[in-house]
Design an enzyme around this catalytic site. Structure first.
Site, mmCIF file in Angstrom:
data_model
loop_
_atom_site.group_PDB
_atom_site.id
_atom_site.type_symbol
_atom_site.label_atom_id
_atom_site.label_comp_id
_atom_site.label_asym_id
_atom_site.label_seq_id
_atom_site.Cartn_x
_atom_site.Cartn_y
_atom_site.Cartn_z
ATOM 1 N N CYS A 72 -8.554 19.025 -22.643
ATOM 2 C CA CYS A 72 -9.029 17.947 -21.757
ATOM 3 C C CYS A 72 -8.396 16.600 -22.102
ATOM 4 O O CYS A 72 -8.103 15.795 -21.225
ATOM 5 C CB CYS A 72 -10.541 17.778 -21.882
ATOM 6 S SG CYS A 72 -11.473 19.118 -21.183
ATOM 7 N N LEU A 87 -18.213 10.200 -22.224
ATOM 8 C CA LEU A 87 -19.397 9.894 -21.414
ATOM 9 C C LEU A 87 -19.200 10.149 -19.917
ATOM 10 O O LEU A 87 -20.179 10.252 -19.177
ATOM 11 C CB LEU A 87 -19.826 8.435 -21.632
ATOM 12 C CG LEU A 87 -20.104 8.042 -23.097
ATOM 13 C CD1 LEU A 87 -20.524 6.584 -23.174
ATOM 14 C CD2 LEU A 87 -21.170 8.941 -23.717
ATOM 15 N N ASP A 98 -22.189 21.420 -33.585
ATOM 16 C CA ASP A 98 -21.076 20.550 -33.197
ATOM 17 C C ASP A 98 -20.841 19.580 -34.348
ATOM 18 O O ASP A 98 -21.803 19.005 -34.863
ATOM 19 C CB ASP A 98 -21.430 19.770 -31.912
ATOM 20 C CG ASP A 98 -20.187 19.203 -31.235
ATOM 21 O OD1 ASP A 98 -19.337 18.625 -31.939
ATOM 22 O OD2 ASP A 98 -20.066 19.340 -30.000
ATOM 23 N N LYS A 130 -22.892 14.038 -32.448
ATOM 24 C CA LYS A 130 -23.375 14.593 -31.176
ATOM 25 C C LYS A 130 -24.672 15.375 -31.348
ATOM 26 O O LYS A 130 -25.524 15.369 -30.455
ATOM 27 C CB LYS A 130 -22.301 15.499 -30.548
ATOM 28 C CG LYS A 130 -21.170 14.726 -29.916
ATOM 29 C CD LYS A 130 -20.227 15.664 -29.158
ATOM 30 C CE LYS A 130 -19.087 14.864 -28.549
ATOM 31 N NZ LYS A 130 -18.080 15.739 -27.911
#
Ligand SMILES: [Zn+2]
Length: 287
Positions: free
Chosen positions: A206, A90, A81, A105
């Site tokens: 998203c 979060l 990542d 990350k």
């Protein structure tokens, strides 16, 4: 009353020959609920401890996958990542904490794993998956969990794993819905189902449409379940089945995945290398 033979380990009412175990006392304790299970046992646990799994993406799907794979005692977990933790992550990316905002990350994920289970070695790959690096990246792994959030990476992982015969789990989420399947060597691939990516902008991410925070917890946990089952060679996998999860209606449905003989990757006249594909826009394989 039967006397316990010193060569046996007793966990609950179950006797396990010590000769079957290659685990130290802390591991016997940590994995005791696995070791006493039919279908896992010391053999299954040893398989997990000697397995290597690559998780693509340490985000919404990667978080629960990494968490449960680490807890299960997968010997090596690779995490790829290139993102940093953002506060808006979060609400669903539960392996990262408030103090991790702004950190890579992979660093945050590796610390989470080290804290949870010292048996697990983490390999950190702080970069994007590309056509140039994907074959080398997956080559050393027994199984790949695709928790990516974009079509370029999804097609790259499918194509590279299919060509190399590396089994992998696919997961995807959208608002209140998710889908999961597992691809193994010789099975249909993701392109048999979706030959190319939808036009850019037609499937928002998203960040655009939002996602229920707990949704990837369910989908990523199913991906971890499929991984662990595959590594222990137990049960029925989702191979050939697309499992669809609707969190609003709270139901699961299954769609069969049929191999396409003309598939551009797993078909008879399929590509031989991901370098033949332009992974931008539709990720289509040129005729
Ligand atoms: Zn295919």
């Amino acid at each position: 009353m039967r006397k316990r033979a010193p060569a046996d380990l007793f966990i609950g009412r179950r006797s396990i020959p010590m000769s079957d175990l290659n685990l130290d006392s802390a591991q016997l304790d940590r994995y005791s609920r696995h070791i006493i299970m039919d279908g896992v046992g010391p053999t299954g646990q040893s398989s997990l401890l000697s397995s290597r799994v690559l998780v693509v993406g340490a985000g919404g799907l990667g978080s629960p996958a990494i968490e449960y794979l680490a807890a299960a005692g997968i010997g090596e977990v690779g995490i790829v990542d290139d993102d940093d933790v953002e506060r808006s992550n979060l609400q669903r990316q539960v392996i990262h904490g408030d103090g991790d905002v702004g950190r890579p990350k992979v660093e945050s994920a590796a610390e989470f794993v080290a804290d949870l289970n010292p048996d697990v070695t983490v390999e950190k790959y702080d970069f994007r998956v590309t056509p140039e690096n994907v074959a080398d990246l997956i080559a050393d792994y027994d199984f790949v969990v695709d928790g990516s959030d974009n079509f370029t990476t999804r097609y790259l992982v499918n194509d590279a794993c299919t060509l190399a015969g590396v089994p992998f789990s696919h997961g995807a989420i959208y608002r209140f819905e998710g889908q999961i399947t597992t691809f193994t060597e010789g099975s249909p691939c993701y392109r048999c189902l979706f030959p190319e990516a939808p036009p850019a902008g037609t499937v928002p991410d998203c960040a655009t449409t939002g996602v229920l925070g707990v949704l990837p917890g369910v989908v990523g946990s199913i991906q971890a379940t499929e991984t662990v089952k595959h590594l222990m060679d137990v049960g029925e996998s989702l191979d050939g089945r697309l499992l669809h999860y609707d969190a609003l209606e709270m139901g699961f449905e299954e769609l069969p995945i049929v191999a396409d003989p003309d598939c551009a990757v797993c078909g008879e006249a399929g590509i031989e290398s991901v370098e033949e594909v332009e992974y931008a826009g539709s990720c289509a394989v040129a005729e």
